[in-house]
Design a protein around this motif. Structure first.
Motif, PDB file in Angstrom:
ATOM      1  N   GLY A  81       0.832  -1.190   0.000  1.00 16.48           N
ATOM      2  CA  GLY A  81       0.000   0.000   0.000  1.00 16.48           C
ATOM      3  C   GLY A  81       0.864   1.235   0.000  1.00 16.48           C
ATOM      4  O   GLY A  81       2.026   1.205  -0.400  1.00 16.48           O
ATOM      5  N   TYR A  82       0.297   2.338   0.482  1.00 14.10           N
ATOM      6  CA  TYR A  82       0.972   3.627   0.448  1.00 14.10           C
ATOM      7  C   TYR A  82       0.686   4.403   1.734  1.00 14.10           C
ATOM      8  O   TYR A  82      -0.346   4.216   2.364  1.00 14.10           O
ATOM      9  CB  TYR A  82       0.471   4.465  -0.739  1.00 14.10           C
ATOM     10  N   HIS A  83       1.611   5.288   2.079  1.00 10.61           N
ATOM     11  CA  HIS A  83       1.358   6.259   3.133  1.00 10.61           C
ATOM     12  C   HIS A  83       0.693   7.446   2.464  1.00 10.61           C
ATOM     13  O   HIS A  83       1.165   7.938   1.429  1.00 10.61           O
ATOM     14  CB  HIS A  83       2.657   6.720   3.799  1.00 10.61           C
ATOM     15  N   ILE A  84      -0.404   7.919   3.016  1.00  8.75           N
ATOM     16  CA  ILE A  84      -1.113   9.061   2.457  1.00  8.75           C
ATOM     17  C   ILE A  84      -0.629  10.321   3.165  1.00  8.75           C
ATOM     18  O   ILE A  84      -0.765  10.447   4.380  1.00  8.75           O
ATOM     19  CB  ILE A  84      -2.636   8.901   2.593  1.00  8.75           C
ATOM     20  N   ILE A  85      -0.047  11.238   2.393  1.00 11.96           N
ATOM     21  CA  ILE A  85       0.482  12.488   2.925  1.00 11.96           C
ATOM     22  C   ILE A  85      -0.425  13.620   2.449  1.00 11.96           C
ATOM     23  O   ILE A  85      -0.587  13.833   1.248  1.00 11.96           O
ATOM     24  CB  ILE A  85       1.928  12.741   2.438  1.00 11.96           C
ATOM     25  N   ILE A 135       1.694  22.397   6.700  1.00 13.82           N
ATOM     26  CA  ILE A 135       2.572  21.298   7.081  1.00 13.82           C
ATOM     27  C   ILE A 135       2.070  20.039   6.388  1.00 13.82           C
ATOM     28  O   ILE A 135       0.924  19.976   5.947  1.00 13.82           O
ATOM     29  CB  ILE A 135       2.620  21.099   8.620  1.00 13.82           C
ATOM     30  N   LEU A 136       2.934  19.044   6.258  1.00 13.78           N
ATOM     31  CA  LEU A 136       2.537  17.772   5.670  1.00 13.78           C
ATOM     32  C   LEU A 136       2.244  16.788   6.788  1.00 13.78           C
ATOM     33  O   LEU A 136       3.018  16.635   7.716  1.00 13.78           O
ATOM     34  CB  LEU A 136       3.637  17.221   4.768  1.00 13.78           C
ATOM     35  N   VAL A 137       1.103  16.095   6.673  1.00 19.19           N
ATOM     36  CA  VAL A 137       0.669  15.149   7.694  1.00 19.19           C
ATOM     37  C   VAL A 137       0.577  13.760   7.068  1.00 19.19           C
ATOM     38  O   VAL A 137      -0.103  13.573   6.055  1.00 19.19           O
ATOM     39  CB  VAL A 137      -0.706  15.553   8.276  1.00 19.19           C
ATOM     40  N   ASN A 138       1.274  12.803   7.671  1.00 21.55           N
ATOM     41  CA  ASN A 138       1.155  11.408   7.248  1.00 21.55           C
ATOM     42  C   ASN A 138      -0.106  10.860   7.907  1.00 21.55           C
ATOM     43  O   ASN A 138      -0.149  10.644   9.107  1.00 21.55           O
ATOM     44  CB  ASN A 138       2.381  10.606   7.675  1.00 21.55           C
ATOM     45  N   ARG A 139      -1.134  10.641   7.108  1.00 21.27           N
ATOM     46  CA  ARG A 139      -2.417  10.187   7.632  1.00 21.27           C
ATOM     47  C   ARG A 139      -2.479   8.682   7.794  1.00 21.27           C
ATOM     48  O   ARG A 139      -3.493   8.138   8.214  1.00 21.27           O
ATOM     49  CB  ARG A 139      -3.535  10.675   6.720  1.00 21.27           C
ATOM     50  N   GLY A 140      -1.386   7.994   7.460  1.00 21.68           N
ATOM     51  CA  GLY A 140      -1.347   6.559   7.705  1.00 21.68           C
ATOM     52  C   GLY A 140      -1.166   5.742   6.449  1.00 21.68           C
ATOM     53  O   GLY A 140      -1.117   6.253   5.336  1.00 21.68           O
ATOM     54  N   TRP A 141      -1.068   4.428   6.674  1.00 23.16           N
ATOM     55  CA  TRP A 141      -0.873   3.464   5.603  1.00 23.16           C
ATOM     56  C   TRP A 141      -2.232   2.943   5.173  1.00 23.16           C
ATOM     57  O   TRP A 141      -3.110   2.684   6.003  1.00 23.16           O
ATOM     58  CB  TRP A 141      -0.007   2.317   6.115  1.00 23.16           C
TER      59      TRP A 141
END
Length: 167
Positions: A96-100, A112-118
């Motif tokens: 999958g992917y990390h959604i930024i 700012i950039l937030v990593n919303r998860g995998w």
């Protein structure tokens, strides 16, 4: 004949010092990540792994993906069985992917950039969007250095291969 015992003793002593240094790093990491969140300051250079609290809105129009990345887990959540990880793994892996997602901070106009998860590759459409102003707590992370074996990200596409500065 004394070279082998002396060098072995020196390596053993070095390992003890290294072990104590690692224990100190782990204790520092635990202290930093378990501390109460602080409001997001202007300068974040010394806040690696620190919890921050910020209020604002997500900008889904400029969302990017980092990947593909395998799910890092010791067990498969669908079947509950242990999964092996590695180059020659015979078990199935979930990719999958990390959604930024950019997050516009309320009050100062910064983004700012937030990593919303995998998220699994086939579940992108199911990933929830938060509408309106929201308050989030996150951990500050710095830019990654690209490994020589990772493909370079192409500007203009919404797919990255590693965390990087977009300036």
């Amino acid at each position: 004949m004394l070279v082998i015992p002396v060098s072995t003793l020196a390596l053993g002593i070095w390992q003890v010092f290294r072990w104590r240094w690692k224990l100190g790093l782990i204790a520092e990491m635990r202290r930093t990540t378990l501390a109460d969140p602080v409001p997001l300051p202007r300068k974040i250079e010394k806040l690696e792994y620190r919890k921050v609290q910020v209020k604002g809105e997500f900008d889904y129009s400029n969302q990017v993906l980092i990947g593909p990345r395998a799910l890092v887990s010791s067990e498969d959540r669908t079947s509950g069985r242990q999964m092996s990880r590695g180059v020659f793994s015979s078990g199935s892996t979930r990719n999958g992917y990390h959604i930024i997602t950019p997050f516009k901070v309320e009050g100062n106009g910064e983004t700012i950039l937030v990593n919303r998860g995998w998220v699994e590759s086939r579940n992108f459409s199911k990933y929830n969007h938060v509408q309106g102003s929201t308050e989030i707590v996150g951990i500050v992370r710095k830019t990654e250095q690209r490994s020589p074996f990772i493909t370079k990200s192409r500007p203009g596409e919404n797919l990255l291969h590693f965390r990087q500065d977009q300036r």
